[in-house]
Scaffold this motif. Structure first.
Motif, PDB file in Angstrom:
ATOM      1  N   SER B  12       0.991   1.542   3.140  1.00  0.00           N
ATOM      2  CA  SER B  12       0.743   1.893   1.747  1.00  0.00           C
ATOM      3  C   SER B  12      -0.408   1.086   1.167  1.00  0.00           C
ATOM      4  O   SER B  12      -0.922   1.409   0.113  1.00  0.00           O
ATOM      5  CB  SER B  12       2.007   1.690   0.912  1.00  0.00           C
ATOM      6  OG  SER B  12       2.371   0.345   0.948  1.00  0.00           O
ATOM      7  N   SER B 664      10.721   0.516  -7.872  1.00  0.00           N
ATOM      8  CA  SER B 664      10.175   0.928  -6.584  1.00  0.00           C
ATOM      9  C   SER B 664       9.089   1.978  -6.783  1.00  0.00           C
ATOM     10  O   SER B 664       8.588   2.143  -7.898  1.00  0.00           O
ATOM     11  CB  SER B 664      11.297   1.440  -5.687  1.00  0.00           C
ATOM     12  OG  SER B 664      10.822   1.616  -4.364  1.00  0.00           O
ATOM     13  N   TYR B 665       8.775   2.697  -5.722  1.00  0.00           N
ATOM     14  CA  TYR B 665       7.697   3.682  -5.774  1.00  0.00           C
ATOM     15  C   TYR B 665       7.952   4.757  -6.826  1.00  0.00           C
ATOM     16  O   TYR B 665       7.022   5.359  -7.366  1.00  0.00           O
ATOM     17  CB  TYR B 665       7.502   4.326  -4.393  1.00  0.00           C
ATOM     18  CG  TYR B 665       8.651   5.226  -3.977  1.00  0.00           C
ATOM     19  CD1 TYR B 665       8.637   6.590  -4.270  1.00  0.00           C
ATOM     20  CD2 TYR B 665       9.766   4.714  -3.306  1.00  0.00           C
ATOM     21  CE1 TYR B 665       9.691   7.409  -3.919  1.00  0.00           C
ATOM     22  CE2 TYR B 665      10.826   5.524  -2.963  1.00  0.00           C
ATOM     23  CZ  TYR B 665      10.780   6.877  -3.276  1.00  0.00           C
ATOM     24  OH  TYR B 665      11.828   7.688  -2.942  1.00  0.00           O
ATOM     25  N   TYR B 739       2.793   5.228  -5.872  1.00  0.00           N
ATOM     26  CA  TYR B 739       3.401   4.135  -6.625  1.00  0.00           C
ATOM     27  C   TYR B 739       3.199   4.415  -8.111  1.00  0.00           C
ATOM     28  O   TYR B 739       2.346   5.217  -8.467  1.00  0.00           O
ATOM     29  CB  TYR B 739       2.775   2.790  -6.240  1.00  0.00           C
ATOM     30  CG  TYR B 739       1.258   2.745  -6.261  1.00  0.00           C
ATOM     31  CD1 TYR B 739       0.564   2.596  -7.455  1.00  0.00           C
ATOM     32  CD2 TYR B 739       0.523   2.834  -5.078  1.00  0.00           C
ATOM     33  CE1 TYR B 739      -0.810   2.532  -7.473  1.00  0.00           C
ATOM     34  CE2 TYR B 739      -0.865   2.789  -5.092  1.00  0.00           C
ATOM     35  CZ  TYR B 739      -1.527   2.632  -6.285  1.00  0.00           C
ATOM     36  OH  TYR B 739      -2.907   2.576  -6.319  1.00  0.00           O
ATOM     37  N   PRO B 756       6.875  -2.534  -2.076  1.00  0.00           N
ATOM     38  CA  PRO B 756       6.442  -1.340  -2.794  1.00  0.00           C
ATOM     39  C   PRO B 756       7.395  -0.158  -2.587  1.00  0.00           C
ATOM     40  O   PRO B 756       7.568   0.658  -3.473  1.00  0.00           O
ATOM     41  CB  PRO B 756       5.057  -1.042  -2.218  1.00  0.00           C
ATOM     42  CG  PRO B 756       4.851  -1.971  -1.093  1.00  0.00           C
ATOM     43  CD  PRO B 756       5.828  -3.080  -1.205  1.00  0.00           C
ATOM     44  N   ASP B 757       8.011  -0.083  -1.428  1.00  0.00           N
ATOM     45  CA  ASP B 757       9.007   0.962  -1.184  1.00  0.00           C
ATOM     46  C   ASP B 757      10.155   0.275  -0.456  1.00  0.00           C
ATOM     47  O   ASP B 757      10.277   0.362   0.757  1.00  0.00           O
ATOM     48  CB  ASP B 757       8.398   2.096  -0.353  1.00  0.00           C
ATOM     49  CG  ASP B 757       9.399   3.217  -0.085  1.00  0.00           C
ATOM     50  OD1 ASP B 757      10.582   3.059  -0.456  1.00  0.00           O
ATOM     51  OD2 ASP B 757       8.988   4.232   0.486  1.00  0.00           O
ATOM     52  N   LYS B 786      -3.033  -2.672  -4.364  1.00  0.00           N
ATOM     53  CA  LYS B 786      -3.097  -1.509  -5.240  1.00  0.00           C
ATOM     54  C   LYS B 786      -4.349  -1.534  -6.115  1.00  0.00           C
ATOM     55  O   LYS B 786      -4.974  -0.493  -6.332  1.00  0.00           O
ATOM     56  CB  LYS B 786      -1.827  -1.437  -6.095  1.00  0.00           C
ATOM     57  CG  LYS B 786      -0.628  -0.945  -5.275  1.00  0.00           C
ATOM     58  CD  LYS B 786       0.687  -1.081  -6.029  1.00  0.00           C
ATOM     59  CE  LYS B 786       1.835  -0.486  -5.199  1.00  0.00           C
ATOM     60  NZ  LYS B 786       3.153  -0.860  -5.734  1.00  0.00           N
TER      61      LYS B 786
END
Lengths: 483, 845
Positions: B12, B664-665, B739, B756-757, B786
């Protein structure tokens, strides 16, 4: 300009007009903090004292007023007015001042040699500091390391060119030194080809948070980006000019620097490839400030300038600019104040390792608060640097609040492997709680509730060994004592 | 390259076009190659998604936790890694599949057919052989790359099959699986120097499993086929002898006879075993003792012992003798060795098989040795391998395999009847329009809207019961949701835990998730891969309806046990929880909050009779007769308000219920006060209809949310929901959005999370693990990734430009440290891009 340091009666660098301007600035940038301190102190202060505190000279009243006249000194940046890469309690002071005196201090960025044409050439002060040929290196020691280190004298264990130290008469351990930043101006290029412009360099360096975690190859590259800043201060943004990848550089003594491992190595522009047109149409709002500013620590003779500590140093918070005031706990006789690592702009976290490193000149007023005048004021019990801006108070948490004391004899190297954001937040939490309880008279439960709903925690830097998290509280929350 | 460099890797962090190559590069370090899945379900948005956490040991072995979308795994082909195959001789891959299923094929044999593999299987793979693992589903696996475990490989080869699956149902195999699983859980806390004992234990366990197999094979084997088995029996004996010898090194009087007696073998036979390894008992004993001394000499912790003391410790009776032997072997006197930098030790350990100088001195080849070259090599290898792991074994603590406690997650939501208000876009809060403490793709929508519709949604704070009089009494919506008497609880499930509260007994749902979420709202036409834009048009207060407080607005701040302060208090009692009730003065030119009173949490008994010593279950009514209110707190403090919603979410793609606490995402409990009026939050749609919910309203919060909560205060939001179809997003930044992304009038905010996930990355116990494993470092790293992705994709910057800009102009702050999955945000000012319209959707300007 030579190493001459101006004192009272010398018009060198300070004219009647700008003396007036400075006083004017001072009125507008007036802090309310000390007045509150007196309110807190209650009985210790008379109403009369409150009245006088509105005039600049009276700010210094808790100190010896130095014969009633404040003086203004000017310290140019010069090979004999700087310490490169370290703090030292036993360095020879460049000037001795009284509490309340003003000092205008020129500072140079240690990255000036990334583009010497723009940032060194034609600038007598910079040329003096950076001078280095086969036979002679004007400032030999760069860092707190051994003089025979492989990369160069001082080992680059500490990199910032710090102008000073300034000895404050009467300062002793336990006192507090208040430093007001009256003004900050960029240093114009000395090269006539770049008249009216200032320049800065940003190095995405091996100590950056991104290093080794890049998408594109080579994964372990260092990239320098040169930025242009308006020297007149009219334009409030900077722009990028070009960038280049660091190539191994051979210094005048013949040592090869495959990475940026020693400060002030002149980059031979024949060995690099410049990419023009980078960051097109992008404006970086400027936030001129001093990355490194502080007093000398007591723990060691030579202390690297990189990790920030209880005595200040390389805090790298962009809020340490014009109009801000810092309070430092004095650790050694004379306090030994010095300043360097000037930045035109930086983001919270200083992710890639550096800011826009750009030479600046600052005007400061230094005010000493003697230990015995502190009880009952917000400065009592202050064991860490406190930052006050126009609207906010800031506390700086570090992974190790005093790394020199906590990590023992090898502290100056161990700090680089032991830092974490989590620890720095813990320290910021402790300091903010302490600040709210002692200066605002809150109970612990009140302080904790307030911290959750009205205090912002940000990441100051993750690149200076002793990582930093700052806690910001707005003064307006306490209208009873704010302006 | 050392995998340790990338303790954590996630695709990601990469733009879509670089994901496959980045993933391959990381797999190559584990000696794996991959191909896209030939069949099976596509990953979310069709993206390759992969996560690896890894830790490498001082012996260069690697323990890696993988979680990824369906694909085919193969051994890394020759040359692909730039190494000859010989380089990896002695490396074994142990793959323990934790979730997912697929097949394993031994492509070494032309006619081999695929064998099914399932969660719980352990496979031993030889990277030098050909095989093929097809994973048809999302999967999680623990991969261990064991260096110099050639004896395991030999057992593999002498076994009946080339592809070794270990039965993990019972016995040693099950312990093996348990060990691997617990290493996976603790990976983030294990250092490279702590891995060797674990590695050694794992090898011992594997050997034991495989010995069972070879014994089985032996029983089935033809009588004339005895020769190889004789060898393996001898090897097993030698291993036992070495182990015993290792434990007796300190005995200066140790003789071969002692070992023979202890092991029930003849002296002559033992001599023969060592001879087969081209050494002798005495020689081997001496080399082991010298090696131990060497390690001790390099250990700074033993610096206070004299050299003589150390050599006596390991069975040398004469210091001068020892000194001579040491110098002869290591080319340096013990004293000189001790003075040398200690990192040498690590170097020696890492280099694996002892180099010529340090290895057992090979005597001239003895033609009368009992076997040929191959056999001798096996014996030699065993001796050196053993020597290597012996140290680790000796230091290895006895480690119990923790049993995992798996909560039962019923997969049905509460039975809400709902009447979608036709053509009506006002969503009132009531027991029928909320889900409390969890998200789920299977909650029935309470409202269906079209893209562009505006919905006013009422939300309630779960802390309203801290002062029922001010925040609930007389308010029909709040009374409906919070209704709870001895025989009726309007919203029974609170949290994603079991309904029968079989874990802690706190109440239905166990409070695994606490936020009252209004919704979900079904957005017509929304499909996975689309992006839902949530525009926050307005936020309105929800005033008190109690006659005495009519029209006034209140909120509660709880300094709770999950706060950052809880174990770090100055004053007694050290573990207290404190509620502060605030009044919000919203009709003011400068809306602000002021504290009304505070009180210490006292044990509260809920209407069902369960006692809550701490704030462990949401919506427990606080009996004000049991508390002691302090008025006049924070008397002088005036807190500017920042009204916002802590929870803004679409439903997660995962089945079952998801705790509402960790963000989370899919958004969720982001707790970023910048999600306020005027802001727009972009969320990646993970299920049909998106299923948007909102809750956790806050009057104000500071970055970090230090004590666990904000000023929790019921609010009503006006939202416009705009759907961006994947096809219309073309190649824009939003087309890759996986995200939550926040767009405010002046800033773009990238929300980094420790994981992130976390559901995909941490596997079946993700909802437990995320609370243990989060760190700000990881969140900072994610925020950096990100921000870089955003600058490169949305603003077409090169990576170097993005990195420089991030350092000089992007501010990183701490969002929260109390929601399990810790958050760090990166704030990018729009003023940096004067020519940019500020719009990110294609065609929007």
């Amino acid at each position: 300009m030579d190493g001459h340091i101006c004192g009272p009666g010398c018009t060198h660098g300070v004219t009647k007009e700008n003396e007036g301007e400075i006083k004017e600035e001072f009125h507008t940038a007036r802090r309310s903090f000390l007045r509150d301190a007196m309110v807190m102190g209650g009985s210790a202060m008379s109403i009369g004292a409150l009245g006088v505190s509105m005039s600049p000279a009276a700010f210094a009243q808790s100190a010896q007023p130095g014969g009633g006249m404040t003086r203004h000194f000017y310290i140019p940046a010069h090979a004999n007015t700087v310490l490169w890469g370290y703090f030292s309690k036993s360095a020879k002071p460049v000037v001795e001042v009284d509490s309340g005196d003003y000092v205008t201090i020129e500072t140079l960025t240690h990255h000036a040699n990334d583009d010497a044409e723009r940032m060194v050439k034609g600038d007598a002060g910079a040329e003096s500091v950076f001078y280095w040929d086969k036979q002679k290196k004007n400032v030999n020691r760069r860092g707190a390391g051994p003089m025979d280190a492989k990369v160069g004298a001082g080992g680059g264990e500490g990199v910032h060119v710090c102008t000073g130290p300034v000895f404050i008469k009467g300062a002793e351990p336990g006192d507090i030194l208040e430093v007001r930043i009256i003004d900050v101006v960029p240093r114009p290029s000395g090269n006539p080809a770049y008249k009216g412009k200032s320049f800065g360099s940003n190095a995405a360096a091996n100590w950056g948070f991104h290093y080794g975690d890049t998408l594109t190859e080579p994964k372990k590259r260092e990239v320098i980006t040169i930025y242009e800043v308006d020297a007149t201060g009219e334009r409030n943004w900077a722009r990028a000019l070009y960038n280049y990848r660091w190539t191994p550089q051979t210094d005048p003594f013949g040592i090869v620097h495959p990475t940026i491992d020693y400060p002030g190595v002149p980059v031979d522009h024949k060995t690099i490839t410049k990419n023009e047109n980078v960051l097109r149409n992008i404006r970086i709002p400027v936030r001129p400030h001093f990355g490194t500013m502080g007093v000398a620590p007591a723990e060691a003779e030579f202390v690297t300038s990189i990790p920030p500590n209880y005595t200040g140093g390389n805090i790298d918070n962009w809020r340490i600019g014009k109009g801000a005031t810092l309070y430092y706990p004095v650790a050694v006789k004379g306090a030994m104040f010095s300043v360097g690592d000037p930045h035109a702009s930086q983001g919270d976290s200083e992710l890639c390792g550096t800011a826009i490193e750009c030479s600046l000149t600052g005007t400061f007023q230094l005010i000493l608060h003697k230990k015995n005048s502190l009880p009952g004021t917000p400065l009592a019990d202050l064991q860490y640097p406190l930052l006050e801006t126009q609207d906010e108070w800031l506390l700086h948490g570090f992974s190790y609040a005093n790394y020199l004391a906590e990590l023992g004899p090898k502290a100056q190297s161990e700090i680089y492997s032991k830092s974490s954001v989590d620890k720095a937040l813990r320290d910021a939490y402790h300091k903010m709680r302490h600040f709210l309880m002692t200066t605002q008279g809150l109970s612990e439960d009140e302080a904790i509730s307030l911290m959750s709903i009205a205090v912002d925690f940000g990441i100051t830097q993750v690149v200076d060994g002793n990582w930093g998290v700052h806690a910001v509280v707005k003064k307006s929350i306490f209208p009873a004592r704010g302006t | 390259m050392i995998l340790n460099d990338i303790r954590r890797f996630s695709t990601s962090a990469y733009p879509e076009e670089l994901r496959q190559s980045a993933w391959s590069e990381v797999l190559a370090r584990l000696l794996l190659a991959n191909e896209p899945a030939p069949r099976g379900q596509p990953a979310l948005n069709g993206h390759l998604s992969g996560h690896i956490s890894a830790c490498s040991s001082a012996f260069d072995s690697v323990f890696a936790q993988l979680a990824s979308s369906p694909q085919v795994l193969l051994p890394l082909a020759d040359g692909a890694h730039g190494h000859a195959r010989g380089k990896h001789a002695g490396t074994v891959l142990v793959l323990a599949l934790q979730a997912g299923h697929g097949t394993l094929t031994d492509t070494q044999q032309a006619d081999a057919s695929p064998v099914g593999i399932h969660a719980g299987d352990i496979m031993l793979l030889d990277p030098a052989q050909a095989w093929r693992i097809e994973l048809h589903t999302d999967f999680r696996a623990m991969l261990v790359k064991l260096e110099s475990a050639s004896f395991v490989l030999r057992l593999v080869r002498t076994g009946a099959q080339e592809l070794n699956r270990i039965s993990t149902r019972v016995g040693v195999g099950a312990v093996c699986l348990g060990l691997i699983q617990s290493v996976a859980d603790e990976l983030a806390y294990i250092g490279r120097d702590e891995l060797p004992p674990i590695e050694a234990t794992l090898i011992e366990l594997l050997v034991t499993c495989l010995s069972h197999r070879s014994q089985d094979a032996q029983e089935r084997a033809e009588p004339e086929d005895t020769n190889p088995d004789t060898t393996s029996v001898q090897l097993a004996h030698l291993r036992r002898v070495c182990r015993t010898l290792e434990s007796r090194l300190g005995d200066a009087e140790l003789q071969i006879d002692d070992i023979a007696r202890l092991e029930g073998l003849s002296t002559r036979y033992i001599q023969k075993l060592f001879k087969a390894g081209a050494t002798s008992f005495t020689e081997y004993l001496k080399s082991r003792r010298l090696e131990r001394c060497r390690l001790d000499l390099g250990n700074p912790a033993l610096a206070h012992f004299s050299i003589s003391e150390l050599c006596y410790r390991w069975g040398f009776s004469d210091a001068a003798n020892f000194s001579r032997a040491f110098s002869a072997r290591f080319g340096q006197s013990p004293k000189a060795y001790r003075a040398a930098p200690p990192k040498d030790i690590e170097e020696q350990l890492r280099r694996g098989r002892p180099a010529q100088t340090a290895g057992p001195v090979a005597p001239p080849v003895d033609r009368s040795a009992p076997a040929g070259d191959d056999t001798r090599r096996q014996f030699q290898n065993l001796l050196s391998d053993h020597a290597r792991y012996a140290i680790a074994l000796a230091l290895s603590p006895k480690r119990a395999t923790p049993t995992s406690h798996d909560a039962q997650h019923p997969h049905h939501p509460p039975t809400d009847e709902h009447q979608p208000p036709p053509g009506h876009y006002y969503l009132p809060v009531s027991a029928k329009t909320v889900h409390w403490g969890y998200f789920s793709r299977s909650i029935k929508p309470v409202l269906t809207v079209h893209s562009g519709d505006i919905v006013t949604i009422e939300t309630l704070t779960q802390h309203a019961t801290d002062d029922c009089e001010r925040m609930i009494a007389g308010d029909p919506g709040a009374e409906s949701v919070f209704h709870w008497t001895a025989d009726k609880k309007a919203v029974d499930r609170r949290g994603a835990g079991p309904m029968d509260a079989s874990i802690y007994g706190r109440g239905a749902g166990e409070g695994f998730g606490v936020h009252i979420c209004t919704g979900p709202v079904y957005v017509q036409g929304a499909e996975p891969g689309d992006v839902l834009e949530v525009r926050i048009l307005d936020i309105q207060p929800r005033p008190s309806r109690h006659p005495e407080h009519e029209g006034r607005l209140y909120g509660s701040n709880a300094a709770a046990w999950w706060g950052f302060q809880y174990n770090d208090l100055l004053t007694e009692p050290k573990k207290r929880e404190v509620i502060t009730v605030y009044e919000i003065h919203h009709g003011h030119a400068h809306p602000h909050a002021k504290a009304v009173y505070n009180y210490r949490w006292t044990p509260q008994t809920d209407p069902f009779g369960i006692r809550h010593d701490t704030i462990d279950y949401p919506g427990v009514p606080v009996d004000h007769a049991t508390i002691d209110k302090q008025f006049g707190v924070l008397e002088k403090a005036v807190v500017p308000v920042r009204p916002h919603f802590g929870v803004l979410a679409v439903a997660p793609r995962e089945k079952g219920m998801v705790d509402s606490i960790p963000p989370s995402y899919f958004g969720g409990n982001l707790d970023n006060w910048r999600a306020t009026k005027g802001a727009r939050l972009f969320l990646p749609v993970a299920v049909d209809g998106a299923l948007f919910s909102v809750g956790d309203p806050h009057a104000s919060q500071g970055d970090a949310e230090a004590c666990g909560t904000a000023i929790e205060c019921s609010l009503t939001g006006v939202f416009q929901l705009v759907l961006h179809k994947k096809a219309a997003l073309a190649d824009s930044f939003l087309s890759e959005l996986d995200y939550p992304f926040l767009d405010t009038p002046d800033e773009w905010v990238l929300q980094g999370l420790s994981y992130p996930d976390y559901l995909a990355e941490l596997g079946p116990h993700a909802q437990t693990q995320v609370y243990k494993k989060s760190s700000l470092e990881a969140a900072m790293r994610d925020a950096f990734h990100k921000a870089r992705h955003f600058l490169m994709k949305a603003h077409q910057l090169s990576e170097d430009e993005a990195i420089s800009l991030i350092s000089v102009a992007v501010d990183f702050g701490i969002t929260q440290v109390v929601d399990g999955n810790l958050g760090v945000h990166a704030v990018i000012r729009k003023a940096v891009f004067p020519d940019h319209s500020g719009e990110l959707t294609p065609g929007a300007g």
